[in-house]
Every structure is written in C-alpha cells, then in structure tokens.
Design a protein around this motif. Structure first.
Motif, PDB file in Angstrom:
ATOM      1  N   PHE A 300      10.353  37.392 -29.470  1.00  0.00           N
ATOM      2  CA  PHE A 300      11.766  37.165 -29.156  1.00  0.00           C
ATOM      3  C   PHE A 300      12.516  36.464 -30.286  1.00  0.00           C
ATOM      4  O   PHE A 300      13.745  36.530 -30.337  1.00  0.00           O
ATOM      5  N   SER A 301      11.787  35.798 -31.186  1.00  0.00           N
ATOM      6  CA  SER A 301      12.460  35.154 -32.319  1.00  0.00           C
ATOM      7  C   SER A 301      12.749  36.126 -33.452  1.00  0.00           C
ATOM      8  O   SER A 301      13.434  35.779 -34.409  1.00  0.00           O
ATOM      9  N   GLY A 302      12.202  37.346 -33.350  1.00  0.00           N
ATOM     10  CA  GLY A 302      12.499  38.365 -34.352  1.00  0.00           C
ATOM     11  C   GLY A 302      11.534  38.414 -35.509  1.00  0.00           C
ATOM     12  O   GLY A 302      11.721  39.227 -36.426  1.00  0.00           O
ATOM     13  N   VAL A 303      10.473  37.568 -35.503  1.00  0.00           N
ATOM     14  CA  VAL A 303       9.507  37.611 -36.608  1.00  0.00           C
ATOM     15  C   VAL A 303       8.744  38.930 -36.577  1.00  0.00           C
ATOM     16  O   VAL A 303       8.665  39.656 -37.558  1.00  0.00           O
ATOM     17  N   VAL A 304       8.154  39.254 -35.433  1.00  0.00           N
ATOM     18  CA  VAL A 304       7.495  40.543 -35.208  1.00  0.00           C
ATOM     19  C   VAL A 304       7.921  41.000 -33.823  1.00  0.00           C
ATOM     20  O   VAL A 304       7.416  40.505 -32.817  1.00  0.00           O
ATOM     21  N   SER A 305       8.840  41.918 -33.739  1.00  0.00           N
ATOM     22  CA  SER A 305       9.462  42.263 -32.466  1.00  0.00           C
ATOM     23  C   SER A 305       8.932  43.578 -31.891  1.00  0.00           C
ATOM     24  O   SER A 305       9.682  44.367 -31.334  1.00  0.00           O
ATOM     25  N   GLU A 306       7.633  43.850 -32.036  1.00  0.00           N
ATOM     26  CA  GLU A 306       7.057  45.065 -31.494  1.00  0.00           C
ATOM     27  C   GLU A 306       6.746  44.880 -30.009  1.00  0.00           C
ATOM     28  O   GLU A 306       6.454  43.777 -29.549  1.00  0.00           O
ATOM     29  N   TRP A 307       6.769  45.986 -29.264  1.00  0.00           N
ATOM     30  CA  TRP A 307       6.529  45.897 -27.831  1.00  0.00           C
ATOM     31  C   TRP A 307       5.092  45.497 -27.515  1.00  0.00           C
ATOM     32  O   TRP A 307       4.830  44.902 -26.468  1.00  0.00           O
ATOM     33  N   GLN A 308       4.163  45.812 -28.428  1.00  0.00           N
ATOM     34  CA  GLN A 308       2.774  45.427 -28.182  1.00  0.00           C
ATOM     35  C   GLN A 308       2.624  43.912 -28.104  1.00  0.00           C
ATOM     36  O   GLN A 308       1.814  43.399 -27.325  1.00  0.00           O
ATOM     37  N   ILE A 309       3.423  43.184 -28.898  1.00  0.00           N
ATOM     38  CA  ILE A 309       3.346  41.718 -28.899  1.00  0.00           C
ATOM     39  C   ILE A 309       3.781  41.183 -27.534  1.00  0.00           C
ATOM     40  O   ILE A 309       3.141  40.289 -26.962  1.00  0.00           O
ATOM     41  N   ILE A 310       4.864  41.728 -27.010  1.00  0.00           N
ATOM     42  CA  ILE A 310       5.374  41.277 -25.705  1.00  0.00           C
ATOM     43  C   ILE A 310       4.363  41.601 -24.607  1.00  0.00           C
ATOM     44  O   ILE A 310       4.067  40.769 -23.739  1.00  0.00           O
ATOM     45  N   PHE A 311       3.816  42.814 -24.642  1.00  0.00           N
ATOM     46  CA  PHE A 311       2.862  43.228 -23.618  1.00  0.00           C
ATOM     47  C   PHE A 311       1.617  42.344 -23.623  1.00  0.00           C
ATOM     48  O   PHE A 311       1.168  41.856 -22.565  1.00  0.00           O
ATOM     49  N   CYS A 312       1.051  42.103 -24.802  1.00  0.00           N
ATOM     50  CA  CYS A 312      -0.150  41.276 -24.895  1.00  0.00           C
ATOM     51  C   CYS A 312       0.146  39.827 -24.514  1.00  0.00           C
ATOM     52  O   CYS A 312      -0.690  39.163 -23.884  1.00  0.00           O
ATOM     53  N   GLY A 313       1.328  39.331 -24.870  1.00  0.00           N
ATOM     54  CA  GLY A 313       1.689  37.963 -24.496  1.00  0.00           C
ATOM     55  C   GLY A 313       1.782  37.791 -22.988  1.00  0.00           C
ATOM     56  O   GLY A 313       1.280  36.804 -22.435  1.00  0.00           O
ATOM     57  N   ILE A 314       2.422  38.758 -22.304  1.00  0.00           N
ATOM     58  CA  ILE A 314       2.543  38.672 -20.844  1.00  0.00           C
ATOM     59  C   ILE A 314       1.163  38.742 -20.192  1.00  0.00           C
ATOM     60  O   ILE A 314       0.850  37.989 -19.253  1.00  0.00           O
ATOM     61  N   LEU A 315       0.311  39.640 -20.689  1.00  0.00           N
ATOM     62  CA  LEU A 315      -1.026  39.772 -20.108  1.00  0.00           C
ATOM     63  C   LEU A 315      -1.856  38.509 -20.300  1.00  0.00           C
ATOM     64  O   LEU A 315      -2.589  38.083 -19.396  1.00  0.00           O
ATOM     65  N   LEU A 316      -1.768  37.878 -21.473  1.00  0.00           N
ATOM     66  CA  LEU A 316      -2.536  36.658 -21.716  1.00  0.00           C
ATOM     67  C   LEU A 316      -2.100  35.540 -20.779  1.00  0.00           C
ATOM     68  O   LEU A 316      -2.943  34.814 -20.231  1.00  0.00           O
ATOM     69  N   VAL A 317      -0.801  35.380 -20.576  1.00  0.00           N
ATOM     70  CA  VAL A 317      -0.311  34.348 -19.660  1.00  0.00           C
ATOM     71  C   VAL A 317      -0.761  34.659 -18.234  1.00  0.00           C
ATOM     72  O   VAL A 317      -1.218  33.763 -17.498  1.00  0.00           O
ATOM     73  N   PHE A 318      -0.653  35.916 -17.840  1.00  0.00           N
ATOM     74  CA  PHE A 318      -1.063  36.309 -16.483  1.00  0.00           C
ATOM     75  C   PHE A 318      -2.551  36.046 -16.259  1.00  0.00           C
ATOM     76  O   PHE A 318      -2.955  35.509 -15.212  1.00  0.00           O
ATOM     77  N   MET A 319      -3.397  36.401 -17.239  1.00  0.00           N
ATOM     78  CA  MET A 319      -4.833  36.186 -17.085  1.00  0.00           C
ATOM     79  C   MET A 319      -5.181  34.704 -17.085  1.00  0.00           C
ATOM     80  O   MET A 319      -6.088  34.269 -16.361  1.00  0.00           O
ATOM     81  N   ALA A 320      -4.461  33.917 -17.885  1.00  0.00           N
ATOM     82  CA  ALA A 320      -4.716  32.477 -17.905  1.00  0.00           C
ATOM     83  C   ALA A 320      -4.405  31.853 -16.548  1.00  0.00           C
ATOM     84  O   ALA A 320      -5.180  31.033 -16.032  1.00  0.00           O
ATOM     85  N   VAL A 321      -3.279  32.226 -15.953  1.00  0.00           N
ATOM     86  CA  VAL A 321      -2.915  31.697 -14.636  1.00  0.00           C
ATOM     87  C   VAL A 321      -3.926  32.151 -13.582  1.00  0.00           C
ATOM     88  O   VAL A 321      -4.374  31.359 -12.741  1.00  0.00           O
ATOM     89  N   GLY A 322      -4.320  33.428 -13.628  1.00  0.00           N
ATOM     90  CA  GLY A 322      -5.305  33.929 -12.669  1.00  0.00           C
ATOM     91  C   GLY A 322      -6.650  33.234 -12.813  1.00  0.00           C
ATOM     92  O   GLY A 322      -7.304  32.899 -11.812  1.00  0.00           O
TER      93      GLY A 322
END
Length: 350
Positions: A300-322
């Motif tokens: 979101f800061s624009g350093v690397v704005s690829e969709w893979q980064i967003i997808f992997c970030g959401i999954l990591l947070v979800f797995m950590a909470v689970g």
C-alpha cells in the motif's frame, strides 16, 4: 502324449476346485464381515446415545457429577478400545473430503488392516521430522548465501525454488492428514485448513517477482523476514515433534488416545515442556502476523504494489490469528482435562 493330456486335465480340475474354494471362502468372509460391521455400527450408536443421555441427565441435575465423570471415563475407554483395536476397520468410515477426491478420485483410502494404518501414521511422523530439518536448513542457506555471495540481494530462482518446495511440502502434509483422518486419526480440522492456506500462498508466491537492484534491501525486506519466520517455524516444528510425541505415547499407554492419533491438538507437551514450547509458538505467530502486515504496508505504500504481496500478506495474518486461537483452545482443553484428572484423583484418595 496321453500323460500330457492327463496332466492338463488335472491342472484344469485343480483350477476349478481352487476357484470354488476361493469363492466359498470369500462368500463366508463377506457374511461374517457384514455381521461385524452391524455390531460395530450398533456399538458406535450406543456410545453416542449413552454419551448424550449422560450429558442430558447432567444438565438436568439428575445425575451426580462425580458419577458422570466416572461413566464418561468408562465410556471413553470403551470407545478407545473399539477404535484402536482390530475391529476398528468395521466401524463406519469417516467422511472423505473433496481434497482427497480431487487428487485421488472416488477411492476408499481407509486401510483394512491395523498394521497398515499404523504404518501410514509412522510415515507421516517421519515426513514431518524430515521436513522440519529442511524447513530450518533451506531458508538458513538462502540467507547465508545472500550475505556471503549474493551481496545482500537474493536472486529470483532460489527463492522461487524454495516456494515450489513449500507447495510440495504443504500438499504432501494435507494429503497425508486427510488420509489419516479417514483412518481414525484425531487431527484438528484447523491444521488441515492451515495447510490449504499455505498451499495457496506458496502457489501465488511462485509468481511473485523478486526484484533486485536498485534498492534491493528495501524491496526484498518482506522476503528476508519471511525466510527468518520460516527458520523459526522449523525450530518450533522440531520442538513439537519431540515433546508432543513423548506426551502422545504416554496418553496412548493410559488409554486416553488411540494409536492412530498424531502429535497435534491436545497431545501437547507436558508441563515443563510447555513452558519452552508455548512462548516459541506465540512468538512465531506474532512474527508471522508482523510479516503479513509488513507485506501489506509494502504494497500500500507503493514500494512493491503487486497483487501477490497483498494476497500473501492477508493469508499470513489470517493464519497467524487462526494458529493463535487454536493454540489457546488447546491450552484451555488441556487445563480442563487436568482439572478433571485432579478431581478424579482426589476422589480415589478419599
């Protein structure tokens, strides 16, 4: 010439006799198997029905709590005898999920012999032991080469090779765990769902472009933290495999677990071991969430704005909470079990 004809006739007659004897035996075994399956289904229904009756009477305060505890323990012991003995193959098969059908088709993966089931379980434990060392060694090698040879900038191919190995690893774990559940192993569903998420993340991260210079350190910060987290997970897996397996053997000997159970869930380590294992697990889960948030911030800061980064970030947070919720639930279940055992012990002493 006549001798040859006689020998051929004898062979044909022996083949017919063997066919008739085999068909008769199979018909007899099929009838006995149907009878045993009916008895196993009746026993399984009785255990479920009596358990419901005990809970109903206990909720209506028509049954003494101490007597209810004793009855539940005896019922659980009977259940363990049924599902851990040779008659376990005659119990109703568990639901075989879509994941197995997708990879293997509509086949029955439930082993008919107990020694085959135990061999599947031991192979699964060996697979976890091997992959735990690789989980620690693979990212450690990448980070070491990054500092010594690659001048602080990871090439794309080794990282993608590592992600491909992760995809293979989690797919293998998910397949083995689904087969174990079909054969009576008590694995928390969350761990299987966790591996589904990890498979999706590994598949997506293979297409993640690992950029080099300029600003290589900033662009690869997420990759570096992910590799560090993978090293921590390798250490935690080694501790879990060692401590939990010792505890599982004890529970099997006491009749509180069956031989097909594996080292997840309530089979966590004993008291002194939990003081070592739990902080590492919680630290790893917090670091996993931190890496996920960092990836989202990077995108979101624009350093690397690829969709893979967003997808992997959401999954990591979800797995950590689970993982955190599942660990807390496991500790709570273990605490309740200890309190129940203390009450039973006090009653025996009185």
């Amino acid at each position: 010439m006549e001798n040859v004809e006689e020998e051929v006739g004898k062979v044909v007659e022996q083949a017919r006799e063997l066919q008739e004897a085999g068909a008769s035996l199979l018909w007899k075994l099929s009838g006995e198997e149907r009878s045993l399956r009916q008895k196993a289904n009746s026993l399984d229904s009785s255990v479920r029905r009596i358990g419901s009756v005990i809970n109903s009477l206990l909720s209506q305060k028509l049954l003494d709590p101490k007597l209810a505890d004793k009855l539940e323990q005896d019922l659980e012991r009977a259940r363990c005898i049924a599902i851990d003995g040779d008659a376990a193959v005659f119990l109703p098969p568990k639901y075989q999920g879509r994941f197995l059908r997708m990879f293997l088709g509509p086949i029955n993966v439930r082993a008919s012999r107990k020694d085959v089931q135990l061999k599947v379980k031991e192979e699964y434990n060996s697979y976890r032991d091997r992959t735990a060392f690789l989980f620690l060694l693979f990212p450690l090698t990448l980070l070491t080469l990054r500092s010594w040879i690659w001048e602080g900038c990871l090439p794309a191919f080794p990282v993608q090779l590592y992600q491909a190995w992760l995809l293979f690893l989690y797919t293998g774990l998910a397949l083995r765990e689904n087969i174990l559940r079909s054969n009576g192993s008590d694995i928390r569903p969350w761990w299987i769902y966790h591996h589904y998420c990890a498979m999706a993340m590994a598949l997506v991260s293979i297409t993640w472009e690992v950029r080099g210079q300029p600003n290589c350190t900033q662009k690869q910060r997420g990759v570096e933290l992910f590799l560090q987290w993978a090293m921590m997970q390798g250490v935690a897996m080694l501790l879990q495999n060692r401590y939990q397996r010792q505890r599982l053997y004890t529970r099997i000997a006491l009749g509180k677990a069956n031989r097909m159970d594996v080292v997840w869930g309530e089979t966590s380590g004993v008291d002194g071991q939990l003081w070592v294992l739990c902080p590492i697990l919680f630290l790893m889960q917090a670091f996993e969430a931190y890496v996920g948030l960092l990836l989202l911030k990077t995108a979101f800061s624009g350093v690397v704005s690829e969709w893979q980064i967003i997808f992997c970030g959401i999954l990591l947070v979800f797995m950590a909470v689970g993982n955190f919720i599942n660990t807390v639930q496991t500790l709570n279940a273990k605490s309740r079990f200890k309190e129940k055992m203390k009450r039973t012990k006090s009653k025996q002493e009185l």
